[in-house]
Structures are given as C-alpha cells and as structure tokens.
Design a protein around this motif. Structure first.
Motif, PDB file in Angstrom:
ATOM      1  N   LEU A 249       0.838  -1.190   0.000  1.00 53.74           N
ATOM      2  CA  LEU A 249       0.000   0.000   0.000  1.00 53.74           C
ATOM      3  C   LEU A 249       0.873   1.240   0.000  1.00 53.74           C
ATOM      4  O   LEU A 249       2.037   1.193   0.380  1.00 53.74           O
ATOM      5  CB  LEU A 249      -0.888   0.013   1.245  1.00 53.74           C
ATOM      6  N   GLY A 250       0.312   2.364  -0.417  1.00 51.21           N
ATOM      7  CA  GLY A 250       1.045   3.619  -0.373  1.00 51.21           C
ATOM      8  C   GLY A 250       0.320   4.686  -1.163  1.00 51.21           C
ATOM      9  O   GLY A 250      -0.197   5.657  -0.611  1.00 51.21           O
ATOM     10  N   HIS A 251       0.283   4.522  -2.473  1.00 54.38           N
ATOM     11  CA  HIS A 251      -0.409   5.487  -3.319  1.00 54.38           C
ATOM     12  C   HIS A 251      -1.909   5.466  -3.027  1.00 54.38           C
ATOM     13  O   HIS A 251      -2.477   4.421  -2.692  1.00 54.38           O
ATOM     14  CB  HIS A 251      -0.164   5.174  -4.792  1.00 54.38           C
ATOM     15  N   TYR A 252      -2.542   6.617  -3.173  1.00 54.05           N
ATOM     16  CA  TYR A 252      -3.986   6.687  -2.948  1.00 54.05           C
ATOM     17  C   TYR A 252      -4.730   7.145  -4.196  1.00 54.05           C
ATOM     18  O   TYR A 252      -5.863   7.610  -4.137  1.00 54.05           O
ATOM     19  CB  TYR A 252      -4.315   7.582  -1.742  1.00 54.05           C
ATOM     20  N   ASP A 253      -4.079   7.016  -5.328  1.00 54.46           N
ATOM     21  CA  ASP A 253      -4.716   7.166  -6.633  1.00 54.46           C
ATOM     22  C   ASP A 253      -3.872   6.353  -7.609  1.00 54.46           C
ATOM     23  O   ASP A 253      -2.864   5.747  -7.240  1.00 54.46           O
ATOM     24  CB  ASP A 253      -4.805   8.638  -7.055  1.00 54.46           C
ATOM     25  N   GLU A 254      -4.273   6.350  -8.850  1.00 57.70           N
ATOM     26  CA  GLU A 254      -3.656   5.492  -9.857  1.00 57.70           C
ATOM     27  C   GLU A 254      -2.138   5.667  -9.958  1.00 57.70           C
ATOM     28  O   GLU A 254      -1.626   6.787  -9.979  1.00 57.70           O
ATOM     29  CB  GLU A 254      -4.301   5.804 -11.209  1.00 57.70           C
ATOM     30  N   VAL A 255      -1.422   4.552 -10.000  1.00 50.58           N
ATOM     31  CA  VAL A 255       0.026   4.565 -10.210  1.00 50.58           C
ATOM     32  C   VAL A 255       0.277   4.615 -11.721  1.00 50.58           C
ATOM     33  O   VAL A 255      -0.275   3.817 -12.475  1.00 50.58           O
ATOM     34  CB  VAL A 255       0.695   3.317  -9.602  1.00 50.58           C
ATOM     35  N   THR A 256       1.112   5.560 -12.152  1.00 49.00           N
ATOM     36  CA  THR A 256       1.321   5.759 -13.589  1.00 49.00           C
ATOM     37  C   THR A 256       2.665   5.260 -14.103  1.00 49.00           C
ATOM     38  O   THR A 256       2.827   5.044 -15.307  1.00 49.00           O
ATOM     39  CB  THR A 256       1.185   7.242 -13.949  1.00 49.00           C
ATOM     40  N   GLU A 257       3.647   5.080 -13.211  1.00 51.22           N
ATOM     41  CA  GLU A 257       4.972   4.653 -13.691  1.00 51.22           C
ATOM     42  C   GLU A 257       5.750   3.981 -12.583  1.00 51.22           C
ATOM     43  O   GLU A 257       5.623   4.326 -11.401  1.00 51.22           O
ATOM     44  CB  GLU A 257       5.763   5.869 -14.191  1.00 51.22           C
ATOM     45  N   LEU A 258       6.560   2.991 -12.967  1.00 54.74           N
ATOM     46  CA  LEU A 258       7.530   2.344 -12.090  1.00 54.74           C
ATOM     47  C   LEU A 258       8.899   2.508 -12.724  1.00 54.74           C
ATOM     48  O   LEU A 258       9.074   2.244 -13.916  1.00 54.74           O
ATOM     49  CB  LEU A 258       7.219   0.856 -11.924  1.00 54.74           C
ATOM     50  N   VAL A 259       9.880   2.947 -11.933  1.00 55.35           N
ATOM     51  CA  VAL A 259      11.238   3.177 -12.446  1.00 55.35           C
ATOM     52  C   VAL A 259      12.227   2.483 -11.520  1.00 55.35           C
ATOM     53  O   VAL A 259      12.199   2.696 -10.297  1.00 55.35           O
ATOM     54  CB  VAL A 259      11.568   4.680 -12.525  1.00 55.35           C
ATOM     55  N   LEU A 260      13.103   1.678 -12.076  1.00 51.64           N
ATOM     56  CA  LEU A 260      14.132   1.010 -11.287  1.00 51.64           C
ATOM     57  C   LEU A 260      15.321   1.946 -11.092  1.00 51.64           C
ATOM     58  O   LEU A 260      15.866   2.488 -12.063  1.00 51.64           O
ATOM     59  CB  LEU A 260      14.590  -0.272 -11.977  1.00 51.64           C
ATOM     60  N   LEU A 261      15.719   2.157  -9.828  1.00 52.62           N
ATOM     61  CA  LEU A 261      16.898   2.951  -9.503  1.00 52.62           C
ATOM     62  C   LEU A 261      18.091   2.006  -9.480  1.00 52.62           C
ATOM     63  O   LEU A 261      18.032   0.944  -8.852  1.00 52.62           O
ATOM     64  CB  LEU A 261      16.716   3.643  -8.158  1.00 52.62           C
ATOM     65  N   LYS A 262      19.182   2.403 -10.157  1.00 50.88           N
ATOM     66  CA  LYS A 262      20.290   1.468 -10.390  1.00 50.88           C
ATOM     67  C   LYS A 262      21.607   1.979  -9.814  1.00 50.88           C
ATOM     68  O   LYS A 262      21.865   3.176  -9.784  1.00 50.88           O
ATOM     69  CB  LYS A 262      20.437   1.222 -11.892  1.00 50.88           C
ATOM     70  N   ASN A 263      22.441   1.017  -9.374  1.00 46.83           N
ATOM     71  CA  ASN A 263      23.747   1.386  -8.830  1.00 46.83           C
ATOM     72  C   ASN A 263      24.760   1.619  -9.950  1.00 46.83           C
ATOM     73  O   ASN A 263      24.415   1.567 -11.138  1.00 46.83           O
ATOM     74  CB  ASN A 263      24.254   0.304  -7.859  1.00 46.83           C
ATOM     75  N   ALA A 264      26.022   1.861  -9.571  1.00 45.72           N
ATOM     76  CA  ALA A 264      27.056   2.192 -10.550  1.00 45.72           C
ATOM     77  C   ALA A 264      27.298   1.066 -11.542  1.00 45.72           C
ATOM     78  O   ALA A 264      27.772   1.302 -12.667  1.00 45.72           O
ATOM     79  CB  ALA A 264      28.348   2.547  -9.826  1.00 45.72           C
ATOM     80  N   LYS A 265      26.978  -0.160 -11.162  1.00 48.56           N
ATOM     81  CA  LYS A 265      27.169  -1.307 -12.055  1.00 48.56           C
ATOM     82  C   LYS A 265      25.950  -1.555 -12.950  1.00 48.56           C
ATOM     83  O   LYS A 265      25.962  -2.474 -13.768  1.00 48.56           O
ATOM     84  CB  LYS A 265      27.468  -2.561 -11.219  1.00 48.56           C
ATOM     85  N   GLY A 266      24.910  -0.748 -12.757  1.00 44.04           N
ATOM     86  CA  GLY A 266      23.714  -0.901 -13.577  1.00 44.04           C
ATOM     87  C   GLY A 266      22.705  -1.882 -13.033  1.00 44.04           C
ATOM     88  O   GLY A 266      21.716  -2.193 -13.707  1.00 44.04           O
ATOM     89  N   SER A 267      22.919  -2.364 -11.823  1.00 44.11           N
ATOM     90  CA  SER A 267      21.982  -3.316 -11.219  1.00 44.11           C
ATOM     91  C   SER A 267      20.905  -2.572 -10.439  1.00 44.11           C
ATOM     92  O   SER A 267      21.182  -1.568  -9.763  1.00 44.11           O
ATOM     93  CB  SER A 267      22.722  -4.264 -10.275  1.00 44.11           C
ATOM     94  N   ALA A 268      19.670  -3.059 -10.524  1.00 43.96           N
ATOM     95  CA  ALA A 268      18.556  -2.423  -9.826  1.00 43.96           C
ATOM     96  C   ALA A 268      18.722  -2.561  -8.322  1.00 43.96           C
ATOM     97  O   ALA A 268      18.977  -3.656  -7.808  1.00 43.96           O
ATOM     98  CB  ALA A 268      17.243  -3.044 -10.275  1.00 43.96           C
ATOM     99  N   GLU A 269      18.579  -1.443  -7.596  1.00 44.44           N
ATOM    100  CA  GLU A 269      18.724  -1.443  -6.147  1.00 44.44           C
ATOM    101  C   GLU A 269      17.421  -1.115  -5.429  1.00 44.44           C
ATOM    102  O   GLU A 269      17.129  -1.653  -4.368  1.00 44.44           O
ATOM    103  CB  GLU A 269      19.784  -0.416  -5.724  1.00 44.44           C
ATOM    104  N   ARG A 270      16.655  -0.184  -6.011  1.00 42.56           N
ATOM    105  CA  ARG A 270      15.387   0.239  -5.405  1.00 42.56           C
ATOM    106  C   ARG A 270      14.377   0.484  -6.519  1.00 42.56           C
ATOM    107  O   ARG A 270      14.727   0.533  -7.696  1.00 42.56           O
ATOM    108  CB  ARG A 270      15.578   1.522  -4.580  1.00 42.56           C
TER     109      ARG A 270
END
Length: 398
Positions: free
Chosen positions: A314-335
């Motif tokens: 849970l978190g958003h209280y209206d429609e979620v429009t985008e998901l973006v992967l945050l990546k470290n220096a090696k290009g691996s998804a971290e968050r």
C-alpha cells in the motif's frame, strides 16, 4: 470563483466513497513519499544520478527532478508548456537533452544540465503520449507517438520530420508507449515496438531512407501473415525490454488486468502472465521480481521464478502511472520508484528483507492524519480535469 473541490459538485455514492477512501489513505508515509503539487503522468530515470533521481512529467505543465537523497532537488524544474506534460525521456548528443511530450501536441526539449530550452518539435495533431530516443547512421533521432494515432521520426539536431509511421491495414488507435529494441537494431536500422489503445503490439523498422512495418508469416500457419503481436484483450499501456535477461524478452502491461512476458525466441508469444487485476499501467522487471501497478493503487511484487504473488504494498492513494528502477554504478537495480496521480513520488526496497519489513508494518498501521489538501500548482480547469480523467480512462477500443 470556480471551485476545484469535488465536494462542491454532484457525485454518485461510488464517487463519494472513493474520494473519502483516498482522503483517509492520503496521510500514509509508506515509500517515504515526496509530495508534489501536481498529478504525475510519467517518469524516467535521471542518467546523471541513476541510483537516486528521476525526472517526472507533471499535469501542471512542467518536468521536475526528484532526488531521494536531496530534498532540495524538487526545485529543479524545466518549464515551458502551459498544458499537462504526458511523457518524458532523455537522449540526444551525449545523452544530455530532456524531451517531453505535452497536450499542446508538441515535444519540448531542454539542456538537461542548464535547463535552457531547446528545439520544439511540432507535427502531431493531438496529445503527444510517448517519446523515445535512438541513433541512426550516427545521427540522434527522436521518435514520438500521439493520440492522433501517428508515430513521427525526427532528426534531433535539425528538427526535421523524417518519417510518419501508420498502420494502413489494422486500425491503430492512440499511441500509449514506444520502445527501441536495441537487440534487433543496427547502425543503419532502428527496431521500434509500439503499443496503443487497441490490443495490437506493432514492430517497425526505421531507416534513413524509409520505414516498414514488420510483417511475418505465422510459423504454424504457412502463407498467413502476422502484422501485429496480439496477446492482450485491450489497451497495452507499457512496453519493457528486459535487457538484463539473456533473451531480451518483451514485458507488457494492459487494461485487461495482466502483465505478460512475450518470449523473443518464441516469436513474441506469451510465456508468462501475471493477473494483477484492474488496469495495469506499469511493469518493471528484475532478475528476482516482476512488479506491477496501476489503477488499483497497489504495487505488487511477483516471484519471477515461481510466478506467485510475493507481496502487495500500500502507499499510493490514486492510480500509479509509472515504475522506475533505480540502479547502482554497475547498472543493477537497487530500489524501485513509483509515481502516480496522487502527486507522490515513492521509493521501495527490492531486497526481500526490506519488503518483509514493509509487509509487517502494513499489517499493523499506526494512526495517521489525513494530509491537508493543498491547491495544486497550475490547477487544471474543470474541463481539463475531465479531459485528463478521460485520457486516463482511454483503455478500450475507440
């Protein structure tokens, strides 16, 4: 004075219940929300700070930088449009130009570092809903898709329109998303994939001197042409190519309530399907997770190996429009970063331990105060609000 308070207008019982539920939910702090004063329609990773920052498209008519490590980052705003910004990407020479498509039928551009406005690309006859960048024979290329059912290819430097792509056989509706298939592209040919408000996914080959829609013979029906990939029942909202996977498969999300993996080695037929429910606006993929989100406001993490739902946040209280992967220096998804119509930008862990902690927290929520409602920056008129709602509802065949 014209009121923007929905409580001052006629509402059905269902609309009133939804508004009250969202108001009660708005005070939650799950995902450490950064609250903006505008609806967020799209987001893209900031290549200068890929581990912590995104660039978000606002309905107030601007693109804003949000860095989770720097609370002052939201003061970095790229201005120009006076209508909602519906899509955003970064590209051009040295990957240093920000592009944004808007309701004014134009694609705007700025120098990413200085915020200096650049060329404005004018050619669509309706909202611009998707933008991507590529290179062709050493030239930087911009590709835009609109509600006018057209895909336009531009020379970024000169601003010249090179090609206009249309499907003359199967009616192509409003463009929802575009993805450059780097695995199938060459120096002299861009391989592009498009999604639209119809269920058909189309592939295109773009060259300096022309273009063509990919038409193949069905492997199990010799002599029968396949002009499109048809694996969904209605609108396809999002296209994601899994460049970290061995086969660079295509992942999709749709108004039919599913996210799917379309296998490249199986000619982009469906290999896995995840039943999120309601309209799935966004999908993100890591080596461990398939993550989906959309109209029901929840973010769902699916175990990629088993296909089973691991957790729903849970978190958003209206429609979620985008998901973006945050990546470290090696290009691996971290968050994971999520944005939505509620005007919040949130960040989530990808490690199981972090997800487990969140799940336990949400089982026993602490009392939260309702967030005080503030007048949105660049408030839309009642007509524009209705038009935005209609745009977000654009998920059935027209």
């Amino acid at each position: 004075m014209q009121s923007s308070d929905p409580g001052h207008f006629f509402e059905t019982d269902a609309e009133q219940a939804t508004r009250q539920r969202r108001a009660a939910k708005s005070g939650n702090t799950y995902g450490n929300p950064i609250v903006l004063k505008s609806k967020i329609l799209a987001a893209v990773l900031d290549p200068r700070s890929p581990s912590s920052a995104v660039l978000v498209a606002e309905s107030a008519g601007a693109v804003r930088r949000v860095d989770f490590e720097d609370p002052e980052s939201t003061k970095t705003v790229y201005r120009g449009p006076t209508t909602p910004v519906s899509c955003v990407t970064v590209g051009g020479p040295n990957n240093g130009t920000l592009f944004a498509g808007a309701w004014d039928k134009s694609v705007w551009s700025w120098d990413l570092d200085t915020k200096t406005p650049g060329k404005k690309y004018i050619g669509h006859a309706d909202f611009v809903k998707a933008v991507v960048c590529a290179r062709l024979r050493g030239k930087d290329i911009l590709i835009s898709g609109g509600a006018d059912k057209k895909i336009i290819v531009w020379d970024i430097t000169s601003g010249a329109r090179l090609h206009t792509l249309k499907d003359d056989v199967i009616n192509m509706l409003s463009i929802q998303d575009l993805a450059v298939d780097h695995a199938a592209s060459t120096e002299s040919e861009i391989s592009l994939i498009s999604a639209s408000s119809d269920p058909h996914i189309r592939r295109w080959k773009i060259r300096a001197d022309g273009w063509e829609q990919v038409v193949e013979e069905l492997p199990n029906a010799p002599g029968t042409e396949r002009r499109t990939i048809l694996e969904h029942e209605t609108t396809v909202y999002k296209l994601v190519l899994d460049h970290d996977g061995d086969e660079v498969d295509l992942w999709t999300s749709s108004g039919d309530g599913t996210a799917k993996c379309l296998s490249r080695i199986k000619n982009f037929s469906c290999e896995d399907s995840f039943q999120h429910g309601d309209h799935v606006r966004a999908v993100a993929v890591t080596d461990q997770w398939v993550i989906t989100a959309g109209r029901d406001e929840d973010i769902k993490f699916w175990d990629r190996a088993s296909g089973k739902l691991y957790c729903s946040l849970l978190g958003h209280y209206d429609e979620v429009t985008e998901l973006v992967l945050l990546k470290n220096a090696k290009g691996s998804a971290e968050r994971l970063c999520s944005v939505g119509i509620d005007g919040t930008v949130r960040v989530w862990p990808l490690a199981k331990a972090g997800l487990d902690t969140l799940v336990e927290e949400q089982k026993n929520p602490v009392a939260e105060e309702k967030r005080e409602e503030t007048k949105p920056e660049g408030l839309l008129s009642a007509e524009e609000e209705a038009e935005l709602a209609a745009l977000m509802e654009d998920d059935d065949e027209e």
